[in-house]
Design a protein around this motif. Structure first.
Motif, PDB file in Angstrom:
ATOM      1  N   TYR A   7      10.751  -6.638   4.464  1.00 26.85           N
ATOM      2  CA  TYR A   7      10.487  -5.071   3.660  1.00 26.85           C
ATOM      3  C   TYR A   7      11.756  -4.263   3.394  1.00 26.85           C
ATOM      4  O   TYR A   7      11.738  -3.692   4.393  1.00 26.85           O
ATOM      5  CB  TYR A   7       9.362  -4.527   4.648  1.00 26.85           C
ATOM      6  CG  TYR A   7       8.185  -5.996   5.036  1.00 26.85           C
ATOM      7  CD1 TYR A   7       7.415  -6.647   4.501  1.00 26.85           C
ATOM      8  CD2 TYR A   7       8.449  -6.373   6.838  1.00 26.85           C
ATOM      9  CE1 TYR A   7       7.158  -8.033   4.591  1.00 26.85           C
ATOM     10  CE2 TYR A   7       7.408  -6.909   6.727  1.00 26.85           C
ATOM     11  CZ  TYR A   7       6.370  -7.953   5.914  1.00 26.85           C
ATOM     12  OH  TYR A   7       5.921  -9.166   6.448  1.00 26.85           O
ATOM     13  N   TRP A  10       8.705   1.896   0.284  1.00 29.58           N
ATOM     14  CA  TRP A  10       7.601   1.978   0.575  1.00 29.58           C
ATOM     15  C   TRP A  10       6.946   0.999   1.287  1.00 29.58           C
ATOM     16  O   TRP A  10       5.967   1.283   1.897  1.00 29.58           O
ATOM     17  CB  TRP A  10       6.722   2.316  -0.465  1.00 29.58           C
ATOM     18  CG  TRP A  10       6.659   1.747  -1.936  1.00 29.58           C
ATOM     19  CD1 TRP A  10       7.703   2.403  -2.653  1.00 29.58           C
ATOM     20  CD2 TRP A  10       6.145   0.919  -1.878  1.00 29.58           C
ATOM     21  NE1 TRP A  10       7.279   1.654  -3.705  1.00 29.58           N
ATOM     22  CE2 TRP A  10       5.860   0.796  -3.308  1.00 29.58           C
ATOM     23  CE3 TRP A  10       4.988  -0.164  -1.337  1.00 29.58           C
ATOM     24  CZ2 TRP A  10       6.492  -0.440  -4.138  1.00 29.58           C
ATOM     25  CZ3 TRP A  10       4.659  -0.704  -2.089  1.00 29.58           C
ATOM     26  CH2 TRP A  10       4.963  -1.539  -3.520  1.00 29.58           C
ATOM     27  N   ARG A  12       8.341  -1.019   3.447  1.00 30.99           N
ATOM     28  CA  ARG A  12       8.548  -0.985   4.838  1.00 30.99           C
ATOM     29  C   ARG A  12       7.887   0.054   5.721  1.00 30.99           C
ATOM     30  O   ARG A  12       6.901  -0.248   6.864  1.00 30.99           O
ATOM     31  CB  ARG A  12      10.143  -1.054   5.454  1.00 30.99           C
ATOM     32  CG  ARG A  12      10.453  -1.297   6.587  1.00 30.99           C
ATOM     33  CD  ARG A  12      12.087  -0.464   6.566  1.00 30.99           C
ATOM     34  NE  ARG A  12      12.319   0.577   5.906  1.00 30.99           N
ATOM     35  CZ  ARG A  12      13.066   0.676   4.931  1.00 30.99           C
ATOM     36  NH1 ARG A  12      13.700  -0.423   5.079  1.00 30.99           N
ATOM     37  NH2 ARG A  12      12.721   1.816   4.225  1.00 30.99           N
ATOM     38  N   GLU A  13       7.846   1.258   4.962  1.00 36.77           N
ATOM     39  CA  GLU A  13       7.542   2.180   5.880  1.00 36.77           C
ATOM     40  C   GLU A  13       5.675   2.135   5.817  1.00 36.77           C
ATOM     41  O   GLU A  13       5.242   2.195   6.958  1.00 36.77           O
ATOM     42  CB  GLU A  13       6.841   3.199   4.726  1.00 36.77           C
ATOM     43  CG  GLU A  13       9.052   4.025   4.526  1.00 36.77           C
ATOM     44  CD  GLU A  13       8.407   4.846   3.481  1.00 36.77           C
ATOM     45  OE1 GLU A  13       8.151   5.899   2.695  1.00 36.77           O
ATOM     46  OE2 GLU A  13      10.002   5.522   3.098  1.00 36.77           O
ATOM     47  N   ALA A  14       4.798   0.859   4.739  1.00 37.90           N
ATOM     48  CA  ALA A  14       3.299   1.434   4.829  1.00 37.90           C
ATOM     49  C   ALA A  14       3.258  -0.323   6.013  1.00 37.90           C
ATOM     50  O   ALA A  14       2.191   0.025   6.941  1.00 37.90           O
ATOM     51  CB  ALA A  14       3.053   0.195   3.328  1.00 37.90           C
ATOM     52  N   GLY A  16       5.683  -0.243   9.142  1.00 39.37           N
ATOM     53  CA  GLY A  16       5.574   0.005   9.159  1.00 39.37           C
ATOM     54  C   GLY A  16       7.080  -0.894  10.347  1.00 39.37           C
ATOM     55  O   GLY A  16       7.075  -0.551  12.263  1.00 39.37           O
ATOM     56  N   GLN A  17       7.410  -1.384   9.564  1.00 41.22           N
ATOM     57  CA  GLN A  17       8.628  -2.789  10.323  1.00 41.22           C
ATOM     58  C   GLN A  17       9.779  -2.860   8.958  1.00 41.22           C
ATOM     59  O   GLN A  17       9.230  -3.250   7.849  1.00 41.22           O
ATOM     60  CB  GLN A  17       8.407  -3.618  11.227  1.00 41.22           C
ATOM     61  CG  GLN A  17       6.784  -4.684  10.715  1.00 41.22           C
ATOM     62  CD  GLN A  17       6.785  -5.945  11.824  1.00 41.22           C
ATOM     63  OE1 GLN A  17       6.844  -5.699  12.712  1.00 41.22           O
ATOM     64  NE2 GLN A  17       5.549  -6.558  11.123  1.00 41.22           N
ATOM     65  N   GLY A  18      11.058  -3.179   9.482  1.00 43.85           N
ATOM     66  CA  GLY A  18      11.308  -3.988   8.484  1.00 43.85           C
ATOM     67  C   GLY A  18      11.584  -5.340   8.140  1.00 43.85           C
ATOM     68  O   GLY A  18      11.843  -6.080   7.400  1.00 43.85           O
ATOM     69  N   GLY A  44      -1.420  -2.204   7.230  1.00 48.57           N
ATOM     70  CA  GLY A  44      -0.492  -1.511   6.064  1.00 48.57           C
ATOM     71  C   GLY A  44      -0.133  -2.541   5.519  1.00 48.57           C
ATOM     72  O   GLY A  44       0.306  -2.407   4.227  1.00 48.57           O
TER      73      GLY A  44
END
Length: 85
Positions: A7, A10, A12-14, A16-18, A44
């Motif tokens: 991810y 944004w 990834r941010e939504a 909460g992990q990459g 998220g």
């Protein structure tokens, strides 16, 4: 079939992990189906995937449309449209 999902931005941010490793059910056969399945997790995921038209994807590091099959994929990246300059 376990797949590594990446991810970016944004998305990834939504979430909460990459990245994460997932094993989608057999009826998930396309990137779009994967996005829909992930969105069902709520929170998220639902936020990140609410507007599918704002997403882009790559399968095994090649840009693809969301209706692309995921059979045999090792890695799928999901990200917003790429801009640059």
């Amino acid at each position: 079939m376990a797949i590594e999902i990446l991810y970016f931005a944004w998305v990834r941010e939504a979430i909460g992990q990459g990245s994460e490793r997932v094993d989608p059910p057999a009826d998930v056969t396309t990137v779009a189906g994967l996005v829909d399945w992930l969105a069902l997790r709520g929170g998220g995921y639902a936020t990140a995937f609410e507007h599918r038209e704002r997403l882009r994807a790559a399968v095994d590091q090649a840009f693809v449309p969301l209706d692309t099959a995921i059979a045999g994929a090792r890695e799928i990246a999901i990200f917003p449209p790429v801009t640059g300059g």
